[in-house]
Enzyme design. Structure first.
Site, PDB file in Angstrom:
ATOM      1  N   HIS A 143      27.698  -5.511 -83.461  1.00 41.11           N
ATOM      2  CA  HIS A 143      27.936  -4.170 -82.952  1.00 41.11           C
ATOM      3  C   HIS A 143      29.169  -3.649 -83.685  1.00 41.11           C
ATOM      4  CE1 HIS A 143      31.076  -6.204 -80.745  1.00 41.11           C
ATOM      5  NE2 HIS A 143      30.180  -6.985 -80.160  1.00 41.11           N
ATOM      6  N   HIS A 154      32.237  -6.005 -84.288  1.00 37.70           N
ATOM      7  CA  HIS A 154      32.146  -6.900 -85.447  1.00 37.70           C
ATOM      8  C   HIS A 154      32.383  -6.118 -86.739  1.00 37.70           C
ATOM      9  CE1 HIS A 154      29.329  -9.028 -82.541  1.00 37.70           C
ATOM     10  NE2 HIS A 154      30.201  -9.970 -82.816  1.00 37.70           N
ATOM     11  N   GLN A 195      31.013 -24.309 -77.455  1.00 44.92           N
ATOM     12  CA  GLN A 195      31.917 -23.467 -76.668  1.00 44.92           C
ATOM     13  C   GLN A 195      31.246 -22.905 -75.412  1.00 44.92           C
ATOM     14  OE1 GLN A 195      32.449 -20.726 -80.122  1.00 44.92           O
ATOM     15  NE2 GLN A 195      32.468 -19.114 -78.597  1.00 44.92           N
ATOM     16  N   SER A 216      30.153  -5.564 -76.658  1.00 44.39           N
ATOM     17  CA  SER A 216      29.947  -7.016 -76.590  1.00 44.39           C
ATOM     18  C   SER A 216      28.481  -7.276 -76.893  1.00 44.39           C
ATOM     19  CB  SER A 216      30.294  -7.524 -75.184  1.00 44.39           C
ATOM     20  OG  SER A 216      29.693  -8.785 -74.959  1.00 44.39           O
ATOM     21  N   ARG A 241      26.782  -9.319 -75.520  1.00 46.23           N
ATOM     22  CA  ARG A 241      26.134  -9.600 -74.234  1.00 46.23           C
ATOM     23  C   ARG A 241      25.703  -8.323 -73.499  1.00 46.23           C
ATOM     24  NH1 ARG A 241      30.095 -14.101 -74.023  1.00 46.23           N
ATOM     25  NH2 ARG A 241      28.893 -16.025 -73.773  1.00 46.23           N
TER      26      ARG A 241
END
Ligand code: AMP
Length: 288
Positions: free
Chosen positions: A34, A37, A61, A186, A188
């Site tokens: 997005h 980045h 992670q 994000s 997500r």
């Protein structure tokens, strides 16, 4: 733009770049690009001769109950976006390439900086981050590596690791990039339903309220945090993990704001865990 999956290939390509005297800017990511980045990639493009981007959803992670499986992945789209931004090399390894049979080394930043906030609820998360970022830095050998302040704690942990281990790289941190209405971008976010997307905005509203209160002179963390909590709890599907006001350099909790402070929020909206933060500054400090 070249896309490489093997460590030995990207390592050789990066060695060749450096042999020519060119600088490498490196942007480590988990993909599903997005504008956040892309802002890091643009900064690298501006400052360095060559830009290397890694795309790797790092399993170590994620905790066992976390969203490793459902984490968004879109390599084809990422490649197009990277090409558009003038990226030179993409490193997109498999998990087996990064963690071959027999892998048993970890890099851990210890202490408060990793145990509080996201570290308190995501056990082992930062160890996974520092281990993979250390490996990626060793593979790429960048002059400058770029990280977003959206993940403020992560950025501080990486800086600590780089300093403590004398890693020969400069770390740049870049501001949080937001959607038009303020929601922090994000990968997500695409997992949010329409209803959750609306409620997710309360995170930004809570942060902006805190920012305004501090600007108007509120100095005590308590009332600012409660005002933020009130806004967050208006979202029926929002479960707050933490709302903290902390020192921007150490993340030590702050009870009285003098100088700059960072307000950090982590909340689950439905099944999706989101984080965000904002700098708080009191009017009297701004005037100085
Ligand atoms: P991720 O792919 O989510 O691991 O993120 C890769 C890099 O992009 C990290 O340094 C993040 O902090 C950064 N990043 C992610 N979202 C944003 C955003 N909204 N604004 C600025 N940087 C971001």
């Amino acid at each position: 733009m070249l896309v490489m999956e093997r460590v030995r290939d990207i390592q050789r390509a990066c060695r060749d770049i450096k042999a020519l005297g060119d600088t490498i800017g490196f942007v480590p990511t988990m993909g599903a690009f997005h504008e956040g980045h892309l802002s890091l990639i643009r900064a690298a493009r501006e400052e360095c001769d060559k830009v290397v981007v890694s795309i790797f959803v790092n399993p170590t992670q994620f905790g066992p109950a976390e969203d490793f499986q459902s984490y968004p992945r879109d390599l084809e789209n990422d490649k197009k976006a990277a090409e558009n931004e003038g990226v030179d090399l993409i490193f997109a390894p498999t998990s087996r390439e990064m963690y071959p049979l027999g892998f048993c080394t970890e890099v851990e930043v210890k202490g408060d900086i990793t145990s509080r906030l996201c570290g308190a609820s995501r056990e082992g998360h930062f160890k996974g981050v520092t281990t993979v970022v250390n490996k990626l830095m060793n593979i790429v050998g960048p002059d400058i590596a770029y990280f977003g302040m959206k993940d403020a704690q992560q950025a501080l942990v990486i800086k600590r690791m780089v300093k403590d281990l004398n890693m020969p790289v400069n770390v740049r941190t870049m501001p949080v990039v937001r959607e038009e209405d303020g929601l922090a971008m994000s990968s997500r976010n695409i997992n949010l339903s329409d209803r959750e997307r609306e409620q997710a905005l309360n995170i930004y509203k809570a942060l902006k309220t805190a920012e305004r209160m501090a600007r108007e002179g509120a100095g005590s963390a308590g009332p600012i945090r409660s005002a933020a909590m009130d806004i967050l709890s208006q979202g029926k599907d929002v479960t707050v993990e933490y709302v903290e006001i902390a020192d921007p350099d150490t993340l030590d909790p702050i009870s009285e704001i003098s100088g700059e402070a960072l307000m950090l929020v982590a909340a689950r909206v439905g099944e999706t865990r989101l984080i965000d933060n904002i700098v708080l500054e009191r009017e009297e400090n701004r005037a100085r």
